[in-house]
Design an enzyme around this catalytic site. Structure first.
Site, PDB file in Angstrom:
ATOM      1  CE  LYS A  66     -19.044 -75.692 -26.083  1.00  0.00           C
ATOM      2  NZ  LYS A  66     -19.962 -76.321 -25.188  1.00  0.00           N
ATOM      3  CE  LYS A 122     -18.024 -76.967 -22.505  1.00  0.00           C
ATOM      4  NZ  LYS A 122     -19.363 -77.493 -22.173  1.00  0.00           N
TER       5      LYS A 122
END
Ligand code: PBG
Length: 331
Positions: A255, A201
């Protein structure tokens, strides 16, 4: 050795739609989609999120209705995020541990409405519950501390599992949290509760509308670069994924989505495990803005971006366009 023009004409395979269908290498179906939903207080409430046109926060009854809609559309899983009212936020995010918080009530309402016809994925991180908008606990210098945060995240995950969550999705980027959560789930008898870790992330500028939606945007001071990844790094993502898999993650997530498809591909090739990507709020907003400006056809943009995730190697995609895409796909 391959033939060359004119014996080989690549356009032959593209010359009719039956042939294009036959040669198609990847498919997108509603079963590839995870639909993120924002939960808010009250009854019969729908609050549009200004920076995410077409996306609303729903009260718990509305969430249950969305779950039924998702089942009808063939969407297999929902992802939940609460908009915690300011009065319930605190420095330590203790509301995350309340069995009666918005998350737990939404999980139960979905399970009451749909049983096991749909999966519920829940985000583990403290930012929707803290008064400072960071994902963890702060020391006196404002640094997000790791190990004490992990201890709270474990309790948050157990709270969600006890309410009926099917997939625990830690999005906090603390070190060691997957192992700690897995051990606690096993000890608590939650053997079939999965972990989808937000393994890679990035500290991204694409999360702005999400922070508005959960109400932490205005609260957040500084940034999240001491725990989320540097967008310049790819090898580091592979190390993060390796660690989370070793700690017991059932699947991993990358992400944001589109700007990081190279990471998806590298993770898929290296580890051969289920990989998911999150087409995040800023990506959704960009597509909507482009369509509103007449710069592209909305439906075509939605489907093209989603098939790109499949082509890159994703098992599925978290997208705010899930219900719309499922309808386009003829569900
Ligand atoms: C919370 C969390 C964030 C997102 C998902 N979980 C925001 C953040 O890390 O600041 C972003 C999702 C989106 O932008 O759609 N830890």
């Amino acid at each position: 050795m391959t033939a060359s023009y004119p014996n080989l004409r690549m356009r032959r395979a593209r010359s009719s739609s039956w042939s294009r269908a036959l040669y198609r290498e990847t498919v997108l179906t509603p079963a590839d989609l995870i639909w993120p939903l924002f939960v808010t207080d009250g009854e019969g409430v729908e609050e549009p999120v200004a920076s995410l046109p077409g996306v609303s926060r729903w009260s718990v009854d509305g969430i249950a209705a969305r779950a039924k809609e998702a089942v009808r559309l063939g969407i297999p899983c929902l992802a939940l995020f609460p908009n915690t009212q300011p009065g319930r936020r605190s420095d330590d995010g203790a509301e995350a541990l309340s069995p009666d918080n918005l998350m737990c009530r939404a999980i139960k309402a979905i399970k009451d409405a749909c049983g096991n016809d749909i999966g519920v994925l829940t985000d583990v991180a403290l930012d929707p519950y803290t008064s400072h908008g960071q994902d963890g606990l702060l020391d006196s210098a404002g640094y997000v501390v790791n190990d004490d945060t992990v201890a709270v995240l474990v309790d948050q995950a157990l709270n969600q599992a006890e309410a009926g969550a099917d997939v625990i999705a830690p999005s906090d980027m603390m070190d060691g949290r997957v192992k700690a959560i897995r051990m606690a789930l096993e000890m608590g008898g939650h053997h079939n509760v999965q972990i989808m870790s937000y393994a890679a992330k990035y500290a991204s500028a694409f999360y702005g509308p999400f922070r508005d939606a959960v109400g932490s945007g205005g609260l957040l001071k500084g940034d999240k670069r001491s725990y989320q990844m540097d967008p310049a790094n790819g090898e580091e993502a592979l190390r993060e994924v390796a660690l989370d898999l070793a700690e017991g993650a059932d699947s991993v997530m990358v992400k944001p989505g589109l700007p990081y498809l190279d990471i998806v591909r590298r993770v898929k090739e290296r580890f051969e495990v289920p990989v998911f990507a999150y087409q995040v709020s800023g990506e959704y907003a960009m597509i909507e803005a482009a369509a509103a400006a007449g710069a592209g056809d909305r439906d075509a943009l939605v489907l093209e971006t989603l098939i790109a995730f499949k082509r890159a190697g994703c098992s599925g995609v978290l997208t705010y366009h899930a219900a719309h895409a499922a309808r386009l796909l003829g569900a």
